[in-house]
Design an enzyme around this catalytic site. Structure first.
Site, PDB file in Angstrom:
ATOM      1  N   GLU A 261      -4.864  10.989   1.193  1.00 51.86           N
ATOM      2  CA  GLU A 261      -4.366   9.642   1.510  1.00 51.86           C
ATOM      3  C   GLU A 261      -4.461   8.854   0.218  1.00 51.86           C
ATOM      4  O   GLU A 261      -5.555   8.468  -0.200  1.00 51.86           O
ATOM      5  CB  GLU A 261      -5.237   8.986   2.592  1.00 51.86           C
ATOM      6  CG  GLU A 261      -5.286   9.741   3.906  1.00 51.86           C
ATOM      7  CD  GLU A 261      -4.014   9.572   4.733  1.00 51.86           C
ATOM      8  OE1 GLU A 261      -3.194   8.710   4.401  1.00 51.86           O
ATOM      9  OE2 GLU A 261      -3.845  10.330   5.695  1.00 51.86           O
ATOM     10  N   CYS A 295      -4.604  -0.058   0.974  1.00 54.83           N
ATOM     11  CA  CYS A 295      -3.546   0.830   0.496  1.00 54.83           C
ATOM     12  C   CYS A 295      -2.229   0.534   1.195  1.00 54.83           C
ATOM     13  O   CYS A 295      -1.179   0.922   0.709  1.00 54.83           O
ATOM     14  CB  CYS A 295      -3.958   2.266   0.724  1.00 54.83           C
ATOM     15  SG  CYS A 295      -4.435   2.549   2.421  1.00 54.83           S
TER      16      CYS A 295
END
Ligand code: NAP
Length: 489
Positions: A261, A295
């Site tokens: 990720e 993010c």
């Protein structure tokens, strides 16, 4: 450690400075530990061990000893333990939130929300543990059948970042333990205390020794030990694309399974048929949660030309209500950045935009509150060439970029090597399908900034990563498919 600032907790045992390795709590070697500091003022709050490859070896040996029995246990028993871990986290939300805000800086309300919404991954995967299903199929001829089963992938290592020090763990440990794997975690050095508190609760919940270990220490040494250890089958990493790229290369020799990720640079599009109030509310939430250090943060705000001014005014009004300050102070909704380096990056992006013709509408400077604070900033007239469009700012900078029509907006949004999250606001149903299908991202928020939850597959495409966390797909990352070719029937 004598001069560390004390945190007031209902259960002081949750603030541990020791690592958990195969059921043993390991302390720092004298003063040779990693100092954990409050980003608000740099005050020392703890000293955690600076461990390396030997500690990783110990954790792997313990995992190897414990995993066969864990994997053999009925899924219902693993589920019950995970569910107890979830319950303990919920019962201790307030203390965990205090620890999280002290080491990470985010407002307490956000810390509570991170803990509760991410504990939900343990609850979810406790349920999913019982739903790992195989298949039974016809064979190529009358005497054969095909039986497909799923088995735990093996010992897993997890490496997590500082921006969600609590949440990035449950979404990995939940599915790993549910699948029957053991997990060894290396949390970010700036925020290890949340991970260690979770380890205390895991132990109390009955997670067996060796099934969940937490090691703090030198990232490169532990990273190299993880990627080269023959008994580690899988690595799950959340963090920067740069480190993700290195892990792929380092793990190549042993063909380890990877879930990554990585970074994002999320576009947020506002079309001329959008509900502009909803869009401004969404942009505010998406951009300023965790002071812009997520993010999936809106990084490039594209607004269709006819509504640029109306939308900008609405966003500016909302931003004027943001209160910068210490995470524990009531009413504060934007905390400090993680360190001064983050402030300097924000300054660089603002300077670059203004030097190249963008217009400052709000903020634009560091705050008198301290070296880790920067005022929430709004600029208009940004372009694709500016740093703010090309790189993840990871700070409270909202940059508005005008676009002409649907094709133009989508093309600009897709002009990025990243593909984690994207968002758009529109009401026309045809447009919703066209744009939703055209955006190059693993996740698309349509008229909502809220995309992360345990029931949804979280993850990116392009250079934002590999694999998904959460949902029914999340557990697959920790399972291998095996098939038995049954003959002689
Ligand atoms: P980072 O520098 O990549 O660090 C993340 C983790 O990797 C930390 O635990 C760090 O340890 C460790 N690490 C650093 N170098 C390593 C190496 N050579 N080998 C093994 N481990 C290593 O990222 P960050 O600055 O903390 O986090 C911000 C980034 O994470 C942003 O790009 C953000 O977009 C991304 N992120 C992505 C997601 C997602 O789900 N896609 C979620 C959150 C954050 P130390 O702390 O000890 O250096």
């Amino acid at each position: 450690m004598t001069n560390a600032r004390k945190l007031t907790l209902n259960d002081p045992a949750l603030l541990t400075q020791n690592c958990l390795i195969g059921g043993r709590w390991v302390a720092a070697d004298g003063d040779n530990g990693i100092a954990v500091r409050d980003p608000y003022d740099g005050a020392l709050i703890a000293l955690v061990p600076r461990l390396g490859a030997p500690a990783l070896d110990d954790a792997v040996a313990a995992a190897k000893a414990a995993m066969p029995a864990w994997a053999r246990r009925p899924a219902k028993e693993r589920a019950a333990i995970l569910r107890r871990w979830y319950d303990l986290i919920i019962d201790n939300t307030e203390d965990l939130a205090q620890i999280l805000t002290a080491e990470q800086g985010k407002p307490l309300a956000e810390s509570r929300s991170e803990i509760v919404s991410n504990a939900a991954y343990l609850e979810w995967f406790a349920e999913e543990a019982k739903r790992v299903e195989g298949d039974f199929m016809a064979g190529p001829n009358p005497t054969q059948r095909i039986l497909v089963m799923k088995q735990p992938v093996g010992i897993c290592a997890a490496i997590t970042p500082w921006n969600f020090p609590n949440g990035m763990i449950t979404r990995k440990a939940g599915p790993a333990l549910a699948a029957g794997c053991a997990m060894i975690l290396k949390p970010a050095s700036q925020t290890p205390l949340s991970a260690l508190a979770l380890a205390v609760l895991a132990e109390r919940a009955g997670v067996p020794a060796g099934i969940f270990s937490v090691i703090t220490g030198a990232a490169q040494e532990i990273g190299a030990a993880i990627t080269s250890h023959p008994d580690i089958a899988k690595i799950s990493f959340t963090g920067s694309t740069e480190v993700g790229r290195w892990l792929i290369k380092a793990a190549a020799d042993q063909i380890k399974r990877l879930s990554l990720e990585l970074g994002g640079n999320a576009p947020f599009l506002v079309f001329d048929d959008a509900d502009l109030d909803a869009a401004a509310d969404g942009a505010l939430l998406s951009k300023f949660r965790n002071a812009g250090q997520t993010c999936v943060c809106a990084n490039r705000i594209y607004v269709q030309q006819p509504v640029v001014e109306a939308f900008t005014e609405k966003l500016q009004q909302r931003m004027a209500g943001l209160r910068l300050g210490r995470g524990t102070d009531p009413g504060v909704n934007v905390g400090p950045l993680i360190d001064e380096r983050a402030v300097l990056k924000m300054q660089e992006h603002v300077d670059d935009a203004l030097a190249n013709g963008a217009v400052l509408r709000l903020g634009g400077k560091r705050s008198a509150l301290g070296s880790t604070f920067y005022e929430p900033t709004l600029i208009t007239g940004a372009t694709q060439a500016m740093k703010v469009s090309r790189e993840e700012t990871f700070a409270p900078l909202a940059a508005i970029i005008p676009f002409k029509d649907e094709a133009d907006g989508v093309a600009m949004a897709n002009q990025s090597e990243f593909g984690l999250a994207s968002y758009f606001y529109a009401r026309d149903i045809g447009r919703i399908f066209r744009v939703g299908e055209a955006l190059e991202a693993g996740m698309v928020g349509v008229n909502t900034p809220a995309i992360a939850n345990e029931m949804a597959p979280f993850g990116g495409i392009k250079q934002s990563g590999i694999g998904r966390e959460g949902s029914k797909y999340g557990i697959e990352e920790y399972l291998e498919i095996k098939y038995l070719a049954l003959g002689g029937i």
